[in-house]
Design an enzyme around this catalytic site. Structure first.
Site, PDB file in Angstrom:
ATOM      1  N   GLY A   1       0.794  -1.230   0.000  1.00  0.00           N
ATOM      2  CA  GLY A   1       0.000   0.000   0.000  1.00  0.00           C
ATOM      3  C   GLY A   1       0.820   1.270   0.000  1.00  0.00           C
ATOM      4  O   GLY A   1       0.262   2.358   0.031  1.00  0.00           O
TER       5      GLY A   1
ATOM      6  N   HIS B   1      13.003  -5.154  -1.605  1.00  0.00           N
ATOM      7  CA  HIS B   1      13.691  -5.977  -2.611  1.00  0.00           C
ATOM      8  C   HIS B   1      15.049  -5.402  -3.021  1.00  0.00           C
ATOM      9  O   HIS B   1      15.686  -5.930  -3.936  1.00  0.00           O
ATOM     10  CB  HIS B   1      12.821  -6.199  -3.852  1.00  0.00           C
ATOM     11  CG  HIS B   1      11.452  -6.717  -3.537  1.00  0.00           C
ATOM     12  ND1 HIS B   1      11.243  -7.738  -2.636  1.00  0.00           N
ATOM     13  CD2 HIS B   1      10.221  -6.331  -3.975  1.00  0.00           C
ATOM     14  CE1 HIS B   1       9.942  -7.975  -2.548  1.00  0.00           C
ATOM     15  NE2 HIS B   1       9.307  -7.138  -3.341  1.00  0.00           N
TER      16      HIS B   1
END
Length: 391
Positions: free
Chosen positions: A210, A281
């Site tokens: 989000g 990531h």
């Protein structure tokens, strides 16, 4: 770091599969009304469908000579509750507290033990039996009188007397991207997490989702909350997420690239049985998070790294040219693979992650890795003179 305490849910999910007398004593010590609040939160969490019209069910929960009552109201918006009173609804269902707790939080072999006693009000029974002989009248009366309460009872209580849906179904239900469309992770998660499913696990997932919106994200946390009925679920995100919550979900704000913060988080909230890195990531963040949090994984726990495609993306610190680059996420995993056999190579001058002796297995799938923790001190086969193939 200031988090709302778990309250009574922690002790209940911990004791639910244990001795019945101890669980009964715990319920009475907590108080039946407080236990009922925990039960209602879990009922609300699992209520998948609502009837076509508003319907109320009175729930009575008993323990020895005590009883607590709530009225459950089902609408198209879901399930709401209020303190009830005798005869407030058309139908009342009664459960013994310990058996209902076991059905709510326990493994499949305990789910069939809770038998609810259903009773209908006199007014409802009087109207429902006057149906006449005409088959069409019977069908119409069924639709009007019996179908709504039956649907309501099924919506609230059926999930606790059968196995929950597979993890892929839960992923779709809650909108997680871990199955179908983008990733195909859930079948691997089921294989590795099945042994932990009905344990009181502590799970930390890095990355709530989000982005900066405080009310978006948390789909995977909701999925884990359903999959692990005794699990306490933590989500870590760099953005504050006050709108992401659940009876067994806590959101923590922090930076996964901050090793000192992560170590403190592990000290306060761990040990974790499961850590899942679905965060930024960035390769540097993935490595920092593993090195800081793996020491706070329980001695039989699992550390998961998702989205390993980032290891080959230069914009995320990856390298698609030198596949042995130690600075990437895959570089870390290749080092850990050697450490599974850490007793077979000379330590002098060997590079290690700092986790040598505590990794028992690594499982690699497309863009997904599971690192299993455990004491790995079996001794060197070569030192015993057995470094040969015997057939």
């Amino acid at each position: 770091m200031h988090l709302k305490p778990w309250g009574h849910i922690e002790s209940l999910v911990t004791e639910v599969c244990g001795d019945r007398t101890r669980l009964t004593d715990l319920v009475l010590r907590i108080g039946l009304d407080a236990t009922m609040d925990v039960i209602v939160d879990e009922l609300r969490l699992h209520c998948d469908c609502a009837p076509d019209q508003t319907f109320e069910v009175q729930l009575d929960v008993e323990c020895r000579d005590q009883r607590a009552t709530r009225v459950l109201t089902l609408t198209s918006a879901g399930l709401s509750t209020r303190t009830g009173w005798e005869g407030a609804t058309a139908v009342t269902i009664r459960f013994e507290a310990v058996e209902l707790l076991r059905a709510l939080f326990g493994p499949p072999n305990l789910k069939g033990l809770a038998a609810g006693e259903i009773s209908w009000s006199k007014a409802f029974r009087a109207g429902a039996t006057d149906i006449g002989a005409d088959p069409k009248s019977v069908a119409e009366r069924w639709d009007r009188r019996w179908k709504p309460p039956t649907a309501a009872l099924h919506a609230v209580f059926a999930p606790f007397f059968r196995r929950d849906g597979i993890l892929g179904d839960l992923s779709v239900r809650f909108g997680s991207d871990k199955w179908a469309g983008l990733h195909w992770y859930t079948q691997h998660y089921e294989r590795h997490f099945e042994r932990l499913r009905y344990e009181p696990v502590r799970l930390l997932e890095i990355g709530i989702g989000g982005y900066h919106d405080p009310h978006l994200g948390g789909a995977s946390l909701q999925m884990w909350q359903r999959y692990f009925p005794r699990g306490l679920i933590y989500g870590l995100d760099v953005f504050e997420k006050p709108g992401v919550f659940g009876p067994r979900i806590r959101a923590v704000q922090g930076d996964q690239g901050d090793a000192e913060f992560l170590d403190e988080l592990g000290r306060q909230l761990g040990p974790f049985d499961i850590v899942i890195d679905d965060g930024s990531h960035l390769n540097d963040h993935v490595r920092t998070s593993f090195q800081a949090l793996f020491p706070h994984v329980s001695t039989t726990g699992v550390y998961v790294i998702e989205d390993l495609e980032s290891s080959y993306l230069p914009r995320l610190g990856g390298d698609d040219k030198n596949l042995d680059n130690p600075a990437t996420s895959m570089g870390l995993l290749k080092l850990l693979a050697d450490e599974v056999n850490q007793e077979e190579f000379t330590r002098a001058g060997s590079r290690t992650s700092g986790s040598a002796g505590w990794i028992t297995g690594i499982h690699l799938y497309h863009n997904l890795a599971f690192v299993e923790k455990g004491r790995n001190v079996e001794g060197s086969v070569a030192e015993l003179g057995h470094g040969m193939t015997l057939g």
